[in-house]
Design an enzyme around this catalytic site. Structure first.
Site, short mmCIF file in Angstrom:
data_model
loop_
_atom_site.label_atom_id
_atom_site.label_comp_id
_atom_site.label_asym_id
_atom_site.label_seq_id
_atom_site.Cartn_x
_atom_site.Cartn_y
_atom_site.Cartn_z
N ASP A 112 0.82 -1.21 0.00
CA ASP A 112 0.00 0.00 0.00
C ASP A 112 0.85 1.25 0.00
O ASP A 112 0.62 2.20 -0.73
CB ASP A 112 -0.95 0.00 1.20
N ARG A 160 4.08 3.78 6.46
CA ARG A 160 3.27 3.39 7.61
C ARG A 160 3.09 1.88 7.72
O ARG A 160 3.34 1.29 8.74
CB ARG A 160 1.91 4.09 7.51
N GLU A 161 2.65 1.24 6.64
CA GLU A 161 2.30 -0.18 6.74
C GLU A 161 3.21 -1.10 5.93
O GLU A 161 3.59 -2.14 6.38
CB GLU A 161 0.84 -0.39 6.34
N ASP A 219 -5.65 -2.80 -2.75
CA ASP A 219 -4.78 -1.89 -3.49
C ASP A 219 -4.22 -2.58 -4.73
O ASP A 219 -4.18 -2.01 -5.83
CB ASP A 219 -3.63 -1.41 -2.59
N TRP A 251 -11.47 -5.88 -1.66
CA TRP A 251 -10.18 -6.38 -1.15
C TRP A 251 -10.10 -7.90 -1.39
O TRP A 251 -9.31 -8.36 -2.21
CB TRP A 251 -10.03 -6.02 0.34
N GLU A 308 -2.36 9.00 -0.75
CA GLU A 308 -3.41 8.09 -0.26
C GLU A 308 -4.75 8.81 -0.15
O GLU A 308 -5.76 8.35 -0.66
CB GLU A 308 -2.99 7.56 1.12
N HIS A 361 0.87 6.16 -2.22
CA HIS A 361 -0.13 5.10 -2.34
C HIS A 361 -0.55 5.05 -3.81
O HIS A 361 -1.15 5.98 -4.31
CB HIS A 361 -1.36 5.49 -1.52
C1 BGC Z 1 -4.03 0.96 3.78
C2 BGC Z 1 -4.75 0.78 2.49
C3 BGC Z 1 -5.76 -0.29 2.63
C4 BGC Z 1 -6.71 0.15 3.71
C5 BGC Z 1 -7.85 -0.78 3.94
C6 BGC Z 1 -5.01 1.34 4.81
O1 BGC Z 1 -4.47 1.56 6.04
O2 BGC Z 1 -2.98 1.84 3.67
O3 BGC Z 1 -4.23 1.22 1.36
O4 BGC Z 1 -6.30 -0.76 1.50
O5 BGC Z 1 -6.04 0.43 4.90
O6 BGC Z 1 -8.35 -0.77 5.21
#
Ligand code: BGC
Length: 867
Positions: A468, A472-473, A480, A537, A760, A770
């Protein structure tokens, strides 16, 4: 006619392939049509396969059907083509080499550092060393290596291979990739194989909350160096309990997300011995390209209002940071990496940092973090990710480049008492080594920058797994990836990359058929499990293999993915029907509604339209039922193509049922009255409205767009469909106005605001890298330039001019060769040049509706009508 771009299983001369009977592909040049091909393959100089002359235009997925192959076999193959006149061309060569296919091929032992890791303690990088006395007469040498952790191997002090952050990211409990390297040229005299082992995904911090030790506590290494001699002898050098070890080297701390603490004055002593470890999983080939270090950027130096020194690399990337400068003994340089400056012009990491407990955490903390209540956690908190490097320098020249961490950044805050010269610093982009396939430019430079921003967001997020964001993640969010798949494939050849990730998805699927929201597994984060089947998703399980099949014409991948797809479909069917029967009592098709489970809705529409994610009363039945229809329709088509008649009937029933249920729920009178663009785009894009209903929804969408002054009102799910549905409604004028709008929220507002990647949130808060909203670029390729792959060796080229754009040009390196479309508005009207690769045909449609079918070559067209 000759073959070009020879590929084995989508890879250019793969070393260590895990596919025993690989499929071969090529493109062609120097002719119009291929009428026949011949493949000849040899192993150690002896022929193992000769197809003879095969009368066929086929140029993709020709399966090797020669003598059975085994581990380490290297096959040299040539392909010869005959053109439309029956003239034979020259033979063009390539090769592939198989890796270690059987568990017993591994003679190496799993080893670890000589310590027992404790809770809440982080450890320095381990160093292992094995002497190598190769002698003379080497025919070939291969290093097969992997780790539970990250490894970096050197022979004679020279880094082995280009791969970074190897062995890559998978669910290590289920799948571990190894790499094979040709080290023939690296051996000579008395050498040593030295391997550094860091935490990486295995036990370093991962995911949104920087959880550690997700896969285990003890990092492990497995390495096998095989040296073959001209006289037929073989020496095998392996990791075992005689391997020397120490962890007193320069990297005192390394974490993928937090960064590195390095004292360049240290060198490993190798004073100890490795310990034998409980074996890890049997390593498998990734059959994928590896992450590599690519573009480098040198920064300018800024002084912020508070006097801080900040390096600006002028491009937001994911990668390493490095510097080479003269330093004093013990001098420290700390760099903190971030994507942006705050409104006051100061360095910040606030847009991607969260907090987490200092101590390793369990379920309760995880829950509190998930509901955004970290303050309720007992004990001290810390920021995550840290994205920093802390280097202690030597007297003389200090040369540092990150090795075991990767950061999302454009800026670096420099904290040091040393004099700094920005020319000494660099940022290095790190991403999977994907071949570029697509180019797009046009007369609007802002659109061109959007294209480059999207490509950079792709580079920033295609690191063994489609993620993503790189900050952060850094997680393989399924939605995505699904949203961006076609755009990604336009930019780069993602076939091997997504095949690998689809294996990860298969690994992650549970018995009920659902998949987690992030793949591979990234800890016990409940969030990822609970939102796994969120529509948009979870549907990645179906939509990505489907789109892969259409784009690359790969039926085998479709067949291999079918259990994943089918079981996901069955999961959806098992969860169809209303949550609350009474609420839907009037809906005659209520059993085809979809709303159970956790859904994320449209996700990240502009703030004014967005549902509050914490408001439990919000129903996502609209989004979810729409996706039940959409996903079932795709499944029915796939089941039909694969001859799964019973499945086809079931999926078709649910596709039709969901459509009726949706109509009853969302537009019982054939109308939707809302200014929320996503609610109007969705039924149009996912095939939920027909006839007059469709016309009414199209009209309402145009009204909503006009009322919003042609700004973008959609979120993750509908953004890629927005311009396509307007195009289909015959309103490319509106589509172009949205595309070219520079008022926020819009794509170009970000560009005007100085973005170098895709944000994002439309508002530019949170992550700035993003790719998902960049999926609009697909429309540039398939509508503005008008290039589409419509089947095996077939294209449609139907450019649609509009807006302020006076010329546009795109090329796409398809599985069948490079196709291009270039148009311009002229005094006389409209002029188009197309380039069609050898052995393909294109169906060209001009803006005035004229149609032409053309064969390979360059063709020019002109019309008086421009639009
Ligand atoms: C992510 C996303 C993701 C989404 C869904 C986010 O924190 O960065 O891109 O698809 O959460 O919950």
């Amino acid at each position: 006619m000759r073959a070009t771009r020879l590929r084995t299983e989508y890879l250019d001369r793969p070393l260590g392939l895990g596919i025993r009977m690989p499929r071969l592909s090529w493109n062609a040049e120097g002719g119009i049509a291929q009428t026949a091909y011949r493949i000849v393959a040899t192993r150690d100089g002896a022929e193992v396969w000769d197809t003879g002359r095969v009368e066929s235009p086929r140029m993709t997925h020709v399966r090797y059907e020669g003598e059975p192959l085994g581990s380490r076999d290297r096959v040299e193959w040539t392909v010869t083509l005959w053109d439309e006149r029956g003239t034979e061309g020259e033979a063009v060569a390539s090769w592939f080499e198989l890796g270690l296919l059987e568990a017993h091929d591994w003679q190496a032992h799993w080893v670890t550092g000589d310590y027992t890791p404790k809770k809440n303690v982080r450890y320095p990088v381990d160093h292992f060393r094995i002497p190598v006395d190769a002698g003379d007469g080497i025919r070939r040498a291969r290093l097969y290596i992997t780790a539970l952790g990250l490894y970096e191997a050197r022979i004679g002090g020279v880094r082995v291979g280009e791969a970074r952050l190897a062995p890559g990211s998978t669910d290590y409990a289920k799948r571990l990739q190894y790499q094979a390297y040709d080290v023939t040229g690296m051996l000579g005299g008395h050498d040593a194989l030295e391997i550094a082992l860091a935490d990486g995904w295995y036990r370093g911090s991962i995911g949104c909350f920087g959880q550690t030790n997700v896969f285990g506590r003890q990092t492990k290494l497995l390495a096998q160096l095989e040296i073959d001699y001209a006289d037929g002898g073989r020496q095998v050098i392996v990791t075992d309990d005689t391997t020397a070890w120490s962890n007193d080297g320069p990297v005192r701390f390394a974490d993928l997300k937090d960064g590195e603490v390095v004292d360049v004055r240290l060198t490993p002593s190798y004073r100890g011995r490795a310990r034998l470890a409980f074996p890890g999983p049997v390593p498998v080939a990734s059959d994928n390209v590896v992450p590599v270090a690519r573009e480098e950027f040198t920064p300018t130096l800024l002084t912020t209002p508070s006097g801080a020194r900040v390096l600006d690399f002028e491009q937001n990337i994911a990668g390493f940071v490095g510097f080479r400068m003269s330093t004093r003994d013990g001098q420290r340089i700390r760099l903190r990496l971030g994507e942006t400056l705050d409104p006051a012009g100061e360095f910040t990491q606030a847009n991607f940092q969260k907090s987490k407990p200092v101590k390793e955490f369990g379920r309760v903390s995880e829950f509190l973090l998930m509901i955004d209540k970290p303050d309720l956690i007992r004990g001290e908190l810390q920021a995550t990710p840290l994205q920093q490097v802390d280097v202690t320098c030597r007297e003389g020249i200090t040369d540092y480049t990150t090795e075991f961490a990767v950061f999302g950044f454009r800026y670096a805050l420099v904290e040091t008492d040393a004099e700094i010269d920005p020319a000494d610093f660099r940022a290095i982009a790190v991403y999977s080594d994907l071949e570029q396939t697509g180019e797009f430019t046009c007369s609007n430079p802002l659109i061109d920058r959007l294209v480059e921003n999207t490509r950079w967001s792709m580079k920033g997020n295609f690191l063994d797994v489609p993620t993503d964001c790189p900050t952060r993640e850094r997680l393989g969010w399924t939605g995505d990836a699904q949203i961006f798949f076609d755009t990604a494939a336009s930019f780069m050849d993602v076939a091997a990359f997504f095949r690998k990730w689809l294996r990860d998805v298969q690994d992650a699927q549970v018995a009920s058929g659902r998949i987690p929201a992030v793949v591979p597994l990234n800890g016990v984060d409940m969030m990822y499990t609970s939102t796994g089947a969120a529509v948009g998703w979870g549907d990645a399980a179906v939509l990505i293999p489907y789109r892969f099949w259409k784009r690359y014409g790969d039926e085998e991948l479709l067949r291999d993915s079918y259990p994943l797809m089918r079981d996901y479909g069955r999961y959806m069917i098992d969860h169809a029907g209303p949550k609350n029967r009474r609420a839907h009592a009037g809906n005659p098709d209520a059993r085809y509604l979809y709303e159970k489970g956790m859904h994320l809705g449209e996700w990240l529409e502009p703030e004014e339209f967005r549902d509050d994610p914490r408001d439990r009363s919000v129903s996502y039945a609209e989004e979810a039922t729409a996706y039940l229809h959409y996903t079932m329709r795709h499944l029915a088509e796939v089941a039909s193509a694969l001859g799964e008649a019973e499945d086809e009937a079931l999926f078709a029933e649910y596709a039709a049922g969901a459509k009726r249920a949706y109509r009853h729920l969302v537009l019982p009178d054939g109308e939707i009255d809302t200014d929320r663009q996503a609610k109007l785009v969705r039924p149009l894009a996912l095939g939920l409205v027909d006839g007059d209903d469709r016309l009414r929804v199209e009209e309402r969408l145009v009204q909503a767009v006009e009322a919003y002054r042609h700004r973008v009102g959609t979120g993750f799910l509908s953004t890629p469909f927005l311009l396509p549905v307007l195009t289909e409604a015959g309103r490319t004028d509106v589509a172009y106005r949205m595309l070219e709008n520079t008022e926020s929220p819009s794509w170009l507002a970000e560009v005007v605001a100085g973005a170098t990647t895709v944000w994002e949130h439309w508002e530019g808060t949170e992550s700035l890298n993003h790719y998902s909203p960049g999926a609009v670029c697909q429309w540039l390729f398939d509508t503005v330039a008008g290039i589409r792959v419509t089947g095996e060796r077939r294209f449609a080229i139907a450019p649609v001019p509009g807006g302020s754009v006076t010329h546009a040009s795109a090329s796409y390196l398809s599985p069948y060769g490079s196709v291009a479309s270039r148009w311009e508005l002229t005094d006389a009207g409209f002029a188009l040049t197309v380039e069609v690769p050898a052995n393909t045909t294109a169906f060209v449609t001009l803006p005035d509706g004229a149609e032409h079918e053309v064969a390979a070559g360059r063709h020019a067209f002109a019309t008086e009508v421009a639009r």
